[in-house]
Design a protein around this motif. Sequence first.
Motif, PDB file in Angstrom:
ATOM      1  N   UNK A 246      -3.727  -4.907  -7.072  1.00 22.77           N
ATOM      2  CA  UNK A 246      -4.771  -4.034  -7.702  1.00 22.77           C
ATOM      3  C   UNK A 246      -4.435  -2.731  -6.702  1.00 22.77           C
ATOM      4  N   UNK A 247      -4.417  -1.626  -7.546  1.00 20.71           N
ATOM      5  CA  UNK A 247      -4.136  -0.269  -6.697  1.00 20.71           C
ATOM      6  C   UNK A 247      -5.530  -0.057  -5.854  1.00 20.71           C
ATOM      7  N   UNK A 248      -5.275   1.103  -5.092  1.00 18.94           N
ATOM      8  CA  UNK A 248      -6.317   1.554  -4.144  1.00 18.94           C
ATOM      9  C   UNK A 248      -7.383   2.268  -5.164  1.00 18.94           C
ATOM     10  N   UNK A 249      -8.901   2.242  -4.853  1.00 20.58           N
ATOM     11  CA  UNK A 249      -9.878   2.916  -5.871  1.00 20.58           C
ATOM     12  C   UNK A 249      -9.566   4.264  -5.823  1.00 20.58           C
ATOM     13  N   UNK A 250      -8.943   5.048  -4.732  1.00 14.96           N
ATOM     14  CA  UNK A 250      -8.849   6.300  -4.766  1.00 14.96           C
ATOM     15  C   UNK A 250      -7.480   6.949  -5.329  1.00 14.96           C
ATOM     16  N   UNK A 251      -6.874   6.037  -6.009  1.00 12.66           N
ATOM     17  CA  UNK A 251      -5.541   6.462  -6.676  1.00 12.66           C
ATOM     18  C   UNK A 251      -5.851   6.670  -8.249  1.00 12.66           C
ATOM     19  N   UNK A 252      -5.807   7.874  -8.622  1.00 12.08           N
ATOM     20  CA  UNK A 252      -6.440   8.463  -9.911  1.00 12.08           C
ATOM     21  C   UNK A 252      -5.099   8.040 -10.984  1.00 12.08           C
ATOM     22  N   UNK A 253      -5.452   7.359 -11.949  1.00 15.89           N
ATOM     23  CA  UNK A 253      -4.389   7.311 -13.019  1.00 15.89           C
ATOM     24  C   UNK A 253      -3.865   8.492 -13.426  1.00 15.89           C
ATOM     25  N   UNK A 254      -2.465   8.381 -13.742  1.00 13.97           N
ATOM     26  CA  UNK A 254      -1.702   9.636 -14.275  1.00 13.97           C
ATOM     27  C   UNK A 254      -1.975  10.082 -15.656  1.00 13.97           C
ATOM     28  N   UNK A 255      -2.164   9.242 -16.321  1.00 10.05           N
ATOM     29  CA  UNK A 255      -2.420   9.601 -17.710  1.00 10.05           C
ATOM     30  C   UNK A 255      -1.321   9.810 -18.764  1.00 10.05           C
ATOM     31  N   UNK A 256      -0.291   9.609 -18.262  1.00  8.24           N
ATOM     32  CA  UNK A 256       1.227   9.857 -18.971  1.00  8.24           C
ATOM     33  C   UNK A 256       1.219   8.786 -20.056  1.00  8.24           C
ATOM     34  N   UNK A 257       2.045   9.177 -21.274  1.00  9.08           N
ATOM     35  CA  UNK A 257       2.222   8.497 -22.488  1.00  9.08           C
ATOM     36  C   UNK A 257       3.171   7.575 -22.144  1.00  9.08           C
TER      37      UNK A 257
ATOM     38  N   UNK B 211      -2.429  19.881  -7.116  1.00  9.61           N
ATOM     39  CA  UNK B 211      -3.414  18.525  -7.610  1.00  9.61           C
ATOM     40  C   UNK B 211      -4.469  18.527  -6.890  1.00  9.61           C
ATOM     41  N   UNK B 212      -5.608  18.335  -7.849  1.00  8.46           N
ATOM     42  CA  UNK B 212      -7.045  18.095  -7.202  1.00  8.46           C
ATOM     43  C   UNK B 212      -7.153  16.731  -6.430  1.00  8.46           C
ATOM     44  N   UNK B 213      -6.456  15.921  -7.249  1.00  7.76           N
ATOM     45  CA  UNK B 213      -6.308  14.395  -6.519  1.00  7.76           C
ATOM     46  C   UNK B 213      -5.423  14.018  -5.703  1.00  7.76           C
ATOM     47  N   UNK B 214      -5.411  13.689  -4.516  1.00 11.26           N
ATOM     48  CA  UNK B 214      -4.507  13.359  -3.550  1.00 11.26           C
ATOM     49  C   UNK B 214      -3.773  12.317  -3.891  1.00 11.26           C
ATOM     50  N   UNK B 215      -4.081  11.246  -4.575  1.00 14.18           N
ATOM     51  CA  UNK B 215      -3.150  10.124  -4.788  1.00 14.18           C
ATOM     52  C   UNK B 215      -3.231   9.937  -6.372  1.00 14.18           C
ATOM     53  N   UNK B 216      -2.256   9.647  -7.119  1.00 11.74           N
ATOM     54  CA  UNK B 216      -2.039   9.531  -8.602  1.00 11.74           C
ATOM     55  C   UNK B 216      -1.320   8.161  -8.655  1.00 11.74           C
ATOM     56  N   UNK B 217      -1.880   7.342  -9.619  1.00 12.86           N
ATOM     57  CA  UNK B 217      -1.336   5.966  -9.995  1.00 12.86           C
ATOM     58  C   UNK B 217      -0.284   6.326 -11.295  1.00 12.86           C
ATOM     59  N   UNK B 218       0.720   5.863 -11.041  1.00 11.74           N
ATOM     60  CA  UNK B 218       1.855   5.974 -12.058  1.00 11.74           C
ATOM     61  C   UNK B 218       2.052   4.454 -12.449  1.00 11.74           C
ATOM     62  N   UNK B 219       1.595   4.216 -13.611  1.00  6.05           N
ATOM     63  CA  UNK B 219       1.713   2.849 -14.237  1.00  6.05           C
ATOM     64  C   UNK B 219       2.987   2.725 -15.211  1.00  6.05           C
ATOM     65  N   UNK B 220       4.159   1.909 -14.760  1.00  5.67           N
ATOM     66  CA  UNK B 220       5.141   1.956 -15.670  1.00  5.67           C
ATOM     67  C   UNK B 220       4.973   0.842 -16.723  1.00  5.67           C
ATOM     68  N   UNK B 221       5.383   1.309 -18.109  1.00  5.23           N
ATOM     69  CA  UNK B 221       5.281   0.270 -19.217  1.00  5.23           C
ATOM     70  C   UNK B 221       5.803  -1.421 -18.790  1.00  5.23           C
TER      71      UNK B 221
END
Length: 886
Positions: free
Chosen positions: A302-313, A332-342
């Motif tokens: 489970x990723x950290x709560x502060x990691x904001x999803x990237x939103x890429x397609x 970037x306004x969010x210090x940590x971004x979550x990059x979920x690979x398909x």
Amino acid sequence: MPNSPAPMDPTPAYPRWSDRLIRQIDTFAVRRSGSERVPALVLGRQDGGDPRWPAYVLREYEHRLGRGHGRGQVPHAVVDDAELTGGFLAAIDRVALRFQLTMDSGHLRLRAFHTCRAVLESERGTGDLRSQQQPVVDALYAELLKRRRTLRAGAHLADFLGQHVLTGWLQGLVAAAAVAVPKLCYRWFLRHRGLRWVADECRTANFLDAALSFCRDGELDREDPRVRRILLRALLRDLRTATRRRSRLSHLRYRRQWSFVLLVPEIDAADGPGRALLGTFAELAGDHPSRPLLVLAGCAGRPPDYAVPLGGDPVRPNGIADKVFAVLSEDSAEPVRLVMLPAEDDSEGTARNKIEQGAGLTVRGDRPLDWVRPSVLPVLALATAAFCLAPVSLWPGTARPEPASCVTVRTGERVGVTDGAQCDLAVPGAPGRELRDLERQVAEENARIPDGRYRTLVFLAPLSLQKGVYDDPPTGLQILRGAIAQQHRLNAGVRQNKMPVRLLIANTGQYFRYGGRGSAAAKDPDVARMIIDRQHADHIAAVIGITQSRRESLRAVQELDQAGIPVVANGVSGSVMVGPDSPQRYFQISAPNTRLGPVFADFVRHSPDVHRLTSGRPHAVVVYDPTDASFSRDLRNVFLRAYRPYGGIDEVTYSEKPGATTPDSIATDVCNKVSAGHGIVVYLARSGVLPSLLNAMQGAGGQCQPPAGTTIPLIAESAPIGFHLHPARTALAYPYMTLFYETANAPTSDPRDPYAQFTQDFSAVFGHLSADADAAGGFDTVGIVSKVIENLLPASRDVRPNDIYLWLTAHGVSQYPGASGVLRLDGKNKYPPDKAVFIREITQPGGAAATLLSCGILPDRENRVRWGTAPDTFPCPREGTGTPTD
């Protein structure tokens, strides 16, 4: 074992198109963007994908970064939970060491980091404050000797001479010059200049005071979040120094364009050093620049709560890669971004082959030309200077004047900064007459300051109007007059610790449009930036004025705060200006909406003068601007919360900007609603456009023309300057209207009222012009900053902006006898908590001005808790509610 699981493939499956993501990360690692805030990227797999891939590929990426083997490689470090057992401290030490070892060429100096790290290993002394600090200073100086060969050589030389050559007083003189004096200077530097941001983190006056809290036996544990923030922030500052744009005389100027890459293969352990380091980065990067550090972390669970999803397609081949490129290239306004690979794997093996066979990352190395430039440029500069200065010595008076900082913008206004003589912010003709007169007045006052010490205050506010915009003259002009009157009084007076005050005028244009970053066009002027650029040359101590609650003014204040310049505002009431997220160095002497809204509601509910013109439970017709979120909409929300339990409410929207809601379109609606409910107009929009609405109501007819002997009541958060100064003329202009308005000051007969002395000082400068509460606010802001400066003078002859901020937070001003009321500002109160609030009435038909409500600390130092005239008195409401104080 028969039941043992089948061995898993040591190489996890690669996601589709993962090679495109790696390619974008490669590009950023070699040539970082100009973004100040670079987010950390947490790599993960969607449900159904192999969760081992992020950790595997990040460990492999370490080999990719290190293929240069010390020449041309990207500096990098790996924080692996499997290798580290010492928590965050071991992780940050490992990162600092690896960055130094993998530096492509040249020595990486981590001065701030090693200084803060040495504090953790030092012990505090006993006794008074200086005795407690002395062992810390000794330890830090010993650490400095290890890093500075010149100081170390001087100490060895003094020791050698003392043992073999010199004796007596000559030996002591050499030892003092080579050891004692540098150590004394280093202590002075740590106490007054060095690492002041550490003091801000610990909320102390200087670095040495802060060091006592996180040294070996200090009150902060080594794993305390504040200690983690200090160490990581120190490392970030050192890395920015290593890669910042160098001067033309530096051989490093064209070479250090890469990022420092930090790899955290796994952050799944809740108490592991990797998650601790990432969490500290997330907390710190939200407030401070993170350039040039690129953090890549892998997450299998489970990723950290502060990691904001990237939103890429994830469906498009370049969907995720393009999104990563955009996020890394822009702040970037969010210090940590979550990059979920398909979850889908790359069945053909294309992505894996491209990643594993891709070339290593190399950066630009040293070239001979890098050393030629610093040698040639000084020679050319000296030759050019000799050629250009010779005519000046022969023909005096040919020097060019300083470039003007006043710019004409597309709205027709002139914005920028001036001392009154350098350039002109006023537009030509009659529209610019008032501002032009004030510029001339400021230039005359500044010219009277003798050569020597002085401090400059910048009056920053909208001081002009766009062409064709209906509006009353800017309130800032009257507030500026008050500031000029105080400048004249202070510079002409005789005091023990006198510091002359110089004024600069800064015009942001109407609506604060050009006040700070974020203008409509990238090439628009940034007046806050102009002030920052002049900070040292003009000895700027603080910025005053502001005068308006807007998103634009808040951005300007944030920009000044980041540059270390304190701001003392007046005429500002929006809640966001003094809320929890307000800039650190911002103060104001005006009451916020959370105080004014309940006062309005209580006055409408109880005032006999309002009831005489309305029903027993007055129906409030609220006129506000929904587009003005920082002031009008905020005040409307506070008022509605306070008044809704007591009476009916109707709302009418009215915008200050042309092309939205015009006064003619709402005048009839306002009058009909007031007449139907026998109510009162509660005007919560900008005071500058109130005359336009009153004129439209006067010409609307119908319910806007009440029967003879009656009037429509209206209460306004503030009134235009003309209403304050000429109540009889106002009553004559609007005979159908009884006006109530809030003000920060009302004349009293009390001889102790500083307002009486203020009117005399105002008349001494402006003669026939009348003073009012707005001018009193400008008078007080200059007085408060000057008082703080002169309080600092006995301890320091060089008062800097941050010294003023620290004094206000540590000591503040208490019971300051201001012309706009008794004032208190300190670390807990960014605005006077008991600021006096008055509501006055312009009576019909004579136009006499009467004070109906007085709440707060009055000039006689009494904290008035009831308002009204006996026997009809009512308790003053508390801030933020409609509840009375008793």
